[in-house]
Design an enzyme around this catalytic site. Sequence first.
Site, PDB file in Angstrom:
ATOM      1  N   SER A   1      27.693   9.853 -29.717  1.00  0.00           N
ATOM      2  CA  SER A   1      29.076   9.589 -30.128  1.00  0.00           C
ATOM      3  C   SER A   1      29.054   8.539 -31.228  1.00  0.00           C
ATOM      4  O   SER A   1      28.203   7.643 -31.217  1.00  0.00           O
ATOM      5  CB  SER A   1      29.897   9.057 -28.951  1.00  0.00           C
ATOM      6  OG  SER A   1      31.153   8.580 -29.419  1.00  0.00           O
TER       7      SER A   1
ATOM      8  N   ASP B   1      23.334  18.939 -11.751  1.00  0.00           N
ATOM      9  CA  ASP B   1      23.771  17.549 -11.910  1.00  0.00           C
ATOM     10  C   ASP B   1      22.709  16.873 -12.762  1.00  0.00           C
ATOM     11  O   ASP B   1      21.598  16.619 -12.291  1.00  0.00           O
ATOM     12  CB  ASP B   1      23.889  16.870 -10.536  1.00  0.00           C
ATOM     13  CG  ASP B   1      24.271  15.396 -10.672  1.00  0.00           C
ATOM     14  OD1 ASP B   1      24.381  14.898 -11.821  1.00  0.00           O
ATOM     15  OD2 ASP B   1      24.448  14.740  -9.625  1.00  0.00           O
TER      16      ASP B   1
ATOM     17  N   ASP C   1      26.395  23.387 -15.781  1.00  0.00           N
ATOM     18  CA  ASP C   1      27.462  22.391 -15.609  1.00  0.00           C
ATOM     19  C   ASP C   1      27.492  21.939 -14.156  1.00  0.00           C
ATOM     20  O   ASP C   1      27.085  22.676 -13.245  1.00  0.00           O
ATOM     21  CB  ASP C   1      28.819  22.974 -16.013  1.00  0.00           C
ATOM     22  CG  ASP C   1      29.803  21.888 -16.407  1.00  0.00           C
ATOM     23  OD1 ASP C   1      30.038  21.709 -17.620  1.00  0.00           O
ATOM     24  OD2 ASP C   1      30.310  21.183 -15.504  1.00  0.00           O
TER      25      ASP C   1
ATOM     26  N   GLY D   1      30.415  24.006 -19.326  1.00  0.00           N
ATOM     27  CA  GLY D   1      31.634  24.538 -18.730  1.00  0.00           C
ATOM     28  C   GLY D   1      32.912  24.044 -19.380  1.00  0.00           C
ATOM     29  O   GLY D   1      34.006  24.456 -18.979  1.00  0.00           O
ATOM     30  N   SER D   2      32.816  23.179 -20.383  1.00  0.00           N
ATOM     31  CA  SER D   2      34.044  22.591 -20.920  1.00  0.00           C
ATOM     32  C   SER D   2      33.839  22.115 -22.355  1.00  0.00           C
ATOM     33  O   SER D   2      32.701  21.895 -22.791  1.00  0.00           O
ATOM     34  CB  SER D   2      34.452  21.403 -20.028  1.00  0.00           C
ATOM     35  OG  SER D   2      35.621  20.777 -20.500  1.00  0.00           O
ATOM     36  N   GLY D   3      34.926  21.961 -23.060  1.00  0.00           N
ATOM     37  CA  GLY D   3      34.982  21.249 -24.339  1.00  0.00           C
ATOM     38  C   GLY D   3      33.871  21.591 -25.328  1.00  0.00           C
ATOM     39  O   GLY D   3      33.669  22.763 -25.690  1.00  0.00           O
ATOM     40  N   ILE D   4      33.159  20.574 -25.758  1.00  0.00           N
ATOM     41  CA  ILE D   4      32.123  20.743 -26.786  1.00  0.00           C
ATOM     42  C   ILE D   4      30.997  21.640 -26.264  1.00  0.00           C
ATOM     43  O   ILE D   4      30.511  22.529 -26.976  1.00  0.00           O
ATOM     44  CB  ILE D   4      31.590  19.357 -27.229  1.00  0.00           C
ATOM     45  CG1 ILE D   4      32.694  18.603 -27.998  1.00  0.00           C
ATOM     46  CG2 ILE D   4      30.328  19.504 -28.083  1.00  0.00           C
ATOM     47  CD1 ILE D   4      32.389  17.141 -28.305  1.00  0.00           C
TER      48      ILE D   4
ATOM     49  N   TYR E   1      30.259   3.421 -21.902  1.00  0.00           N
ATOM     50  CA  TYR E   1      30.113   4.668 -22.670  1.00  0.00           C
ATOM     51  C   TYR E   1      29.388   4.413 -23.993  1.00  0.00           C
ATOM     52  O   TYR E   1      28.459   5.133 -24.361  1.00  0.00           O
ATOM     53  CB  TYR E   1      31.507   5.255 -22.903  1.00  0.00           C
ATOM     54  CG  TYR E   1      31.527   6.581 -23.620  1.00  0.00           C
ATOM     55  CD1 TYR E   1      31.253   7.766 -22.943  1.00  0.00           C
ATOM     56  CD2 TYR E   1      31.843   6.653 -24.981  1.00  0.00           C
ATOM     57  CE1 TYR E   1      31.295   8.991 -23.602  1.00  0.00           C
ATOM     58  CE2 TYR E   1      31.887   7.865 -25.641  1.00  0.00           C
ATOM     59  CZ  TYR E   1      31.612   9.035 -24.949  1.00  0.00           C
ATOM     60  OH  TYR E   1      31.649  10.245 -25.601  1.00  0.00           O
TER      61      TYR E   1
ATOM     62  N   ILE F   1      37.318  14.374 -30.887  1.00  0.00           N
ATOM     63  CA  ILE F   1      37.380  15.828 -30.838  1.00  0.00           C
ATOM     64  C   ILE F   1      38.360  16.218 -29.728  1.00  0.00           C
ATOM     65  O   ILE F   1      38.335  15.611 -28.643  1.00  0.00           O
ATOM     66  CB  ILE F   1      35.967  16.412 -30.512  1.00  0.00           C
ATOM     67  CG1 ILE F   1      34.868  15.795 -31.404  1.00  0.00           C
ATOM     68  CG2 ILE F   1      35.971  17.941 -30.591  1.00  0.00           C
ATOM     69  CD1 ILE F   1      34.967  16.054 -32.893  1.00  0.00           C
TER      70      ILE F   1
HETATM   71  P1  NAP Z   1      34.426  17.512 -21.307  1.00  0.00           P
HETATM   72  O1  NAP Z   1      35.342  18.569 -21.781  1.00  0.00           O
HETATM   73  O2  NAP Z   1      34.853  16.596 -20.225  1.00  0.00           O
HETATM   74  O3  NAP Z   1      33.034  18.205 -20.923  1.00  0.00           O
HETATM   75  C1  NAP Z   1      32.000  17.511 -20.304  1.00  0.00           C
HETATM   76  C2  NAP Z   1      31.352  18.437 -19.317  1.00  0.00           C
HETATM   77  O4  NAP Z   1      30.226  17.745 -18.722  1.00  0.00           O
HETATM   78  C3  NAP Z   1      32.282  18.839 -18.164  1.00  0.00           C
HETATM   79  O5  NAP Z   1      32.211  20.227 -17.951  1.00  0.00           O
HETATM   80  C4  NAP Z   1      31.713  18.073 -16.993  1.00  0.00           C
HETATM   81  O6  NAP Z   1      31.890  18.705 -15.755  1.00  0.00           O
HETATM   82  C5  NAP Z   1      30.246  18.054 -17.336  1.00  0.00           C
HETATM   83  N1  NAP Z   1      29.532  17.045 -16.556  1.00  0.00           N
HETATM   84  C6  NAP Z   1      29.974  15.826 -16.170  1.00  0.00           C
HETATM   85  N2  NAP Z   1      29.055  15.221 -15.409  1.00  0.00           N
HETATM   86  C7  NAP Z   1      28.017  16.079 -15.286  1.00  0.00           C
HETATM   87  C8  NAP Z   1      26.773  16.032 -14.624  1.00  0.00           C
HETATM   88  N3  NAP Z   1      26.423  14.964 -13.882  1.00  0.00           N
HETATM   89  N4  NAP Z   1      25.938  17.089 -14.689  1.00  0.00           N
HETATM   90  C9  NAP Z   1      26.296  18.194 -15.411  1.00  0.00           C
HETATM   91  N5  NAP Z   1      27.461  18.293 -16.070  1.00  0.00           N
HETATM   92  C10 NAP Z   1      28.306  17.253 -16.012  1.00  0.00           C
HETATM   93  O7  NAP Z   1      34.035  16.555 -22.517  1.00  0.00           O
HETATM   94  P2  NAP Z   1      33.670  16.843 -24.051  1.00  0.00           P
HETATM   95  O8  NAP Z   1      34.640  16.097 -24.851  1.00  0.00           O
HETATM   96  O9  NAP Z   1      33.449  18.272 -24.303  1.00  0.00           O
HETATM   97  O10 NAP Z   1      32.290  16.055 -24.152  1.00  0.00           O
HETATM   98  C11 NAP Z   1      31.034  16.698 -24.326  1.00  0.00           C
HETATM   99  C12 NAP Z   1      30.059  15.659 -24.846  1.00  0.00           C
HETATM  100  O11 NAP Z   1      30.528  15.187 -26.110  1.00  0.00           O
HETATM  101  C13 NAP Z   1      29.944  14.426 -23.958  1.00  0.00           C
HETATM  102  O12 NAP Z   1      28.610  13.980 -23.955  1.00  0.00           O
HETATM  103  C14 NAP Z   1      30.824  13.421 -24.656  1.00  0.00           C
HETATM  104  O13 NAP Z   1      30.435  12.096 -24.366  1.00  0.00           O
HETATM  105  C15 NAP Z   1      30.577  13.785 -26.105  1.00  0.00           C
HETATM  106  N6  NAP Z   1      31.598  13.335 -27.036  1.00  0.00           N
HETATM  107  C16 NAP Z   1      32.886  13.789 -26.947  1.00  0.00           C
HETATM  108  C17 NAP Z   1      33.811  13.328 -27.877  1.00  0.00           C
HETATM  109  C18 NAP Z   1      35.230  13.792 -27.889  1.00  0.00           C
HETATM  110  O14 NAP Z   1      36.021  13.264 -28.675  1.00  0.00           O
HETATM  111  N7  NAP Z   1      35.624  14.755 -27.049  1.00  0.00           N
HETATM  112  C19 NAP Z   1      33.429  12.416 -28.856  1.00  0.00           C
HETATM  113  C20 NAP Z   1      32.127  11.973 -28.897  1.00  0.00           C
HETATM  114  C21 NAP Z   1      31.212  12.446 -27.986  1.00  0.00           C
HETATM  115  P3  NAP Z   1      33.178  18.289 -14.848  1.00  0.00           P
HETATM  116  O15 NAP Z   1      34.353  18.703 -15.652  1.00  0.00           O
HETATM  117  O16 NAP Z   1      32.961  19.042 -13.593  1.00  0.00           O
HETATM  118  O17 NAP Z   1      33.083  16.804 -14.698  1.00  0.00           O
END
Ligand code: NAP
Length: 256
Positions: free
Chosen positions: A150, A68, A40, A18-21, A163, A196
């Site tokens: 990560s 979840d 999500d 639902g979000s981001g990556i 984390y 990212i």
């Molecule tokens: P994001 O935009 O916050 O997306 C994460 C998504 O996971 C959100 O939609 C969130 O839902 C959902 N989520 C959280 N808890 C959950 C659960 N218990 N069950 C199901 N879904 C759940 O973050 P993102 O940056 O795209 O991150 C995606 C992945 O990439 C993560 O694993 C993150 O650790 C990894 N990552 C990101 C970066 C970066 O720079 N952005 C770098 C390295 C790794 P809610 O919004 O409802 O909480």
Amino acid sequence: MAATTRLISRLAVVTGGGSGIGRAVCQRLASEGATVVVADLNEDSANQTLRILTHDLKGQDHMAAAVDVSSKESVEKLVTSIQCRYFQPPSVCVNAAGITQDDFLLKMEEADFDKVIRVNLKGSFLFTQAVSKALVACGAPKGSIITVGSIVGKVGNIGQANYSASKAGVEGLTRTAAKELSRFGIRCNCVLPGFISTPMTDKVPEKVISKITSMVPLGRMGDPAEVADVCAFLASDDSRYITGVSIEVTGGLFIG
Ligand code: NAP
């Protein structure tokens, strides 16, 4: 724009879709022909992703679902409902759900440590286990499980003891799963993003972002689509001889 339709007739599930990556991964897999289950915690955001997916390639029938990942019951319910709807388990699974709860080690609450491990590490375990059990049970010829780790899991990061431990954990989980599941034709790999631009990093103060960016050899934050490109490669047969690896998508941050 995707160059190929190499994922036609593949069924994929993406957590955190639902979000981001996760959202970018859903878009990329769909653009290459996969049918995508957007999963999500937040069903509304999963539905928002669903609405922007390509539907025009052969046989695509995407769906959105609430899950979840930290709950075994919720994960198993979703995998069962996918099998009921499509008469097969997903052969591509991308574990992109993740959270942060940052604080310095000396101040970090036990509950915040547990919460991040529960979602990022245990959630990846539960999803990997449920999908691979279903693939093995139905004798599927192949599967590809991709977990978003990560770079911080390798190098650590101030304020992210929980984390970085969770992300180091998913690499160990993935390497073990790769060894155990290769005899069933299931490949398991990690993608390690650097920094990212997503709602997760929107929380990071501008001062910190510009400091990080100055350390990135390619000179900028990454785009979620650049992580999704690598996930699509790992999902496809183009990576058929690759398992148990972690691919860094960092713009060169922390080379070596
Ligand atoms: P994001 O935009 O916050 O997306 C994460 C998504 O996971 C959100 O939609 C969130 O839902 C959902 N989520 C959280 N808890 C959950 C659960 N218990 N069950 C199901 N879904 C759940 O973050 P993102 O940056 O795209 O991150 C995606 C992945 O990439 C993560 O694993 C993150 O650790 C990894 N990552 C990101 C970066 C970066 O720079 N952005 C770098 C390295 C790794 P809610 O919004 O409802 O909480």
